[in-house]
Design a protein around this motif. Structure first.
Motif, short mmCIF file in Angstrom:
data_model
loop_
_atom_site.label_atom_id
_atom_site.label_comp_id
_atom_site.label_asym_id
_atom_site.label_seq_id
_atom_site.Cartn_x
_atom_site.Cartn_y
_atom_site.Cartn_z
N LEU A 113 -5.53 7.55 7.08
CA LEU A 113 -4.16 7.71 6.57
C LEU A 113 -3.17 6.77 7.25
N ARG A 156 -3.34 3.82 7.43
CA ARG A 156 -3.24 2.64 6.56
C ARG A 156 -1.89 2.58 5.85
N PHE A 157 -1.28 3.75 5.65
CA PHE A 157 0.00 3.81 4.95
C PHE A 157 1.18 3.66 5.91
N SER A 158 0.91 3.61 7.19
CA SER A 158 1.98 3.54 8.19
C SER A 158 1.52 2.70 9.36
N PHE A 204 -0.97 16.71 7.20
CA PHE A 204 -1.95 16.52 6.12
C PHE A 204 -3.36 16.87 6.59
N ARG A 220 5.98 15.94 1.87
CA ARG A 220 4.77 15.50 1.17
C ARG A 220 3.56 16.38 1.47
N ASP A 280 -4.62 4.71 -2.67
CA ASP A 280 -3.16 4.84 -2.68
C ASP A 280 -2.67 5.95 -3.61
N GLU A 300 1.70 4.23 -3.03
CA GLU A 300 1.58 5.66 -2.75
C GLU A 300 2.91 6.37 -3.02
N THR A 318 0.82 -1.22 0.00
CA THR A 318 0.00 0.00 0.00
C THR A 318 0.86 1.27 0.00
N PRO A 319 1.76 1.46 0.98
CA PRO A 319 2.62 2.65 0.90
C PRO A 319 3.57 2.61 -0.29
N ARG A 344 -3.45 11.13 -1.04
CA ARG A 344 -2.40 12.09 -0.69
C ARG A 344 -1.60 12.56 -1.90
N PHE A 403 3.79 9.40 -5.70
CA PHE A 403 4.45 10.66 -5.35
C PHE A 403 5.69 10.90 -6.21
#
Lengths: 333, 333
Positions: B196, B198-200, B31, B57, A53, A27, A23-24, A57, A31
């Motif tokens: 968010l 979910r990314f970490s 964010f 970011r 994803d 993302e 997932t990251p 962001r 980016f």
């Protein structure tokens, strides 16, 4: 990765950036490769998580490239060309193509020829390819999976536009471990991704566990074989069960899902009808399946059904529950 | 958190969002609270990582609010007011104040009065407060640490603008575990942060380990006491050693760093001179310290030195190496 792809392709650790799951990784690549307002082309139906994803962001848009049941939802370069030129007309900068191969949700795989065509297309348009290959080791058909990494070892191909996503959540059933990887041939992308991976790093106890597990090559070999056999058994039993109810699935050879055509059961033939059927599955049969519209499928009535969360012996029970939904649909129409 | 703050404040699990370390927690809050191009006020000198977490970011700017050695680098509301109104004049929207308390790098702590003034300021300007309290449990002075959570339990305070960052990297020496938390009183922020995160996310083996460790309250109690004593010993020995070389440190009572004034050793008295001294420490003494300019300190010649990565018995060796640098500076001036 090397091992699960049957040793046919070597991966260089210096091309890898580790992340806390795929997932990251997706993302971070978004980016790195695109600015806010840029877009990626993505064949439909696609994994619903891509919206989260790529869009949330990074602010990058996803442009659907529709695939159809008549082609078993395979991608066509014509459709890609069309989507690309339409985006250009709207003034949208397309930075790349995002594919999942093997496909989530359909479970089909891209042929070597298709991958070559994709590379040509990317070269011609000067865009990137992000290949999400998290199901690479979960094949169960007779076809061999071909990673994009296998075919780009040629002096005629500009590797720097190819970026692969992998992770242990699917093939090793370790979703909670949060172990993913960006495999890129582009040093700028690798450098940026490494910096951004600071926000999604893998915890040391997990690194240790996974290192120890992956070092045991005979275990991994045995695990993959057993896992593939179990997925195959579950797939065959489930698809057979659906077939007896008159529900056909797209041809598939990898992953944990079948992509089932229930268009005959929906009224009206639209997203509305599809979501009503989904509701019925949830409330009456207590089965949570993914409606095709969540995967941006252009044809209503297709559903993604995960067949690996249930034990083999429970499949008849689930099929029985589905049968009741099917019958209730038929009797009310 | 409850335990390490001496039981003086209760934390409600439903106000928490867990993240893979404090680093993504700060990024996620940025964010959530600010748009690209907005800004946060941040007292200097500040933790160099804030630039990465807030700017990269989220695209949020950091506006330094300069604190000075004459006040032992304490924040003043006058300086905050000034920075805020200057930003407004430039058309920049200030969304909040980002503080580290106890301060990294200085090691001082905000008084209860200062925290009340900060809350008044935030209320008046209608902005948020992000309080990074990752060193809350690493106090070694006679002063008690006051969390912003302790003082906002009043009907006159709008809690929804207060967000606390915590993590296990510092107080529990578990940097590699990647365990952080956003503690917020704002349901919108919590809902967005949860998405968010979910990314970490924190990997399951790590969750299990940490849950088991934190459940052992007597171990944690003993650990904190031992840890504080060790930090105190190292701090006292190190600061004493520096003092004998004529190097004074800012008054501090928490954290793993001392904030040392070496302005007398730099030529010219500028960032250039400071970086040359840093270079000398690196190449001659093989000691890596953080130049104040990396912390956006407005006065040149201050350095952050970590005194907890070395064993107590090695401190004399390090002091001896520093002595040689000091003498070489003096002889060449």
């Amino acid at each position: 990765m090397h091992q699960l792809m049957g040793g046919s392709v070597k991966f260089d650790p210096s091309n890898m950036v580790l992340t806390a799951g795929a997932t990251p990784a997706i993302e971070i690549l978004s980016f790195c490769l695109a600015d806010q307002g840029n877009a990626l082309l993505v064949p439909t139906p696609y994994y619903p998580g891509f919206d989260r994803d790529v869009k949330w962001r990074p602010g990058v848009d996803l442009i659907p490239v529709h695939c159809r049941s008549s082609d078993n939802f395979s991608l066509s370069i014509t459709a890609l060309e069309q989507a690309f030129s339409q985006a250009r007309k709207r003034g949208v900068k397309v930075r790349g193509i995002l594919i999942s191969n093997p496909s989530n949700p359909v479970g089909n795989m891209m042929t070597q020829d298709m991958l070559y065509s994709l590379l040509d297309f990317a070269e011609e348009k000067n865009i990137h390819i992000i290949a999400d290959e998290v199901f690479a080791g979960s094949t169960y058909g007779s076809k061999k999976f071909v990673s994009i990494a296998e075919i780009i070892d040629s002096e005629y191909i500009d590797k720097s536009r190819v970026h692969i996503i992998y992770g242990l959540s699917k093939d090793l059933s370790l979703a909670g471990f949060r172990v993913g990887v960006i495999y890129s041939y582009n040093n700028n992308v690798l450098a940026a991704a490494e910096k951004l991976s600071r926000f999604s790093s893998i915890s040391t106890p997990t690194q240790r566990l996974v290192t120890s597990m992956l070092s045991d090559k005979s275990f991994i070999q045995e695990y993959f074989e057993t896992n593939r056999n179990r997925i195959r058994e579950a797939h065959d039993a489930f698809v057979e069960g659906l077939s007896e109810l008159g529900i056909k699935c797209a041809e598939s050879s990898a992953g944990m899902y079948c992509w089932a055509d229930m268009s005959g059961l929906i009224r009206p033939y639209s997203e509305k009808g599809e979501l009503e059927l989904w509701e019925k599955f949830m409330s009456d049969a207590k089965i949570n399946i993914t409606p095709g519209s969540a995967c941006h499928c252009i044809e209503p009535g297709w559903f993604r059904i995960c067949f690996t969360t249930i034990a083999l012996e429970d499949i008849p029970l689930v099929i029985e529950r589905i049968r009741r939904v099917v019958e209730s649909c038929k009797s009310s129409s």
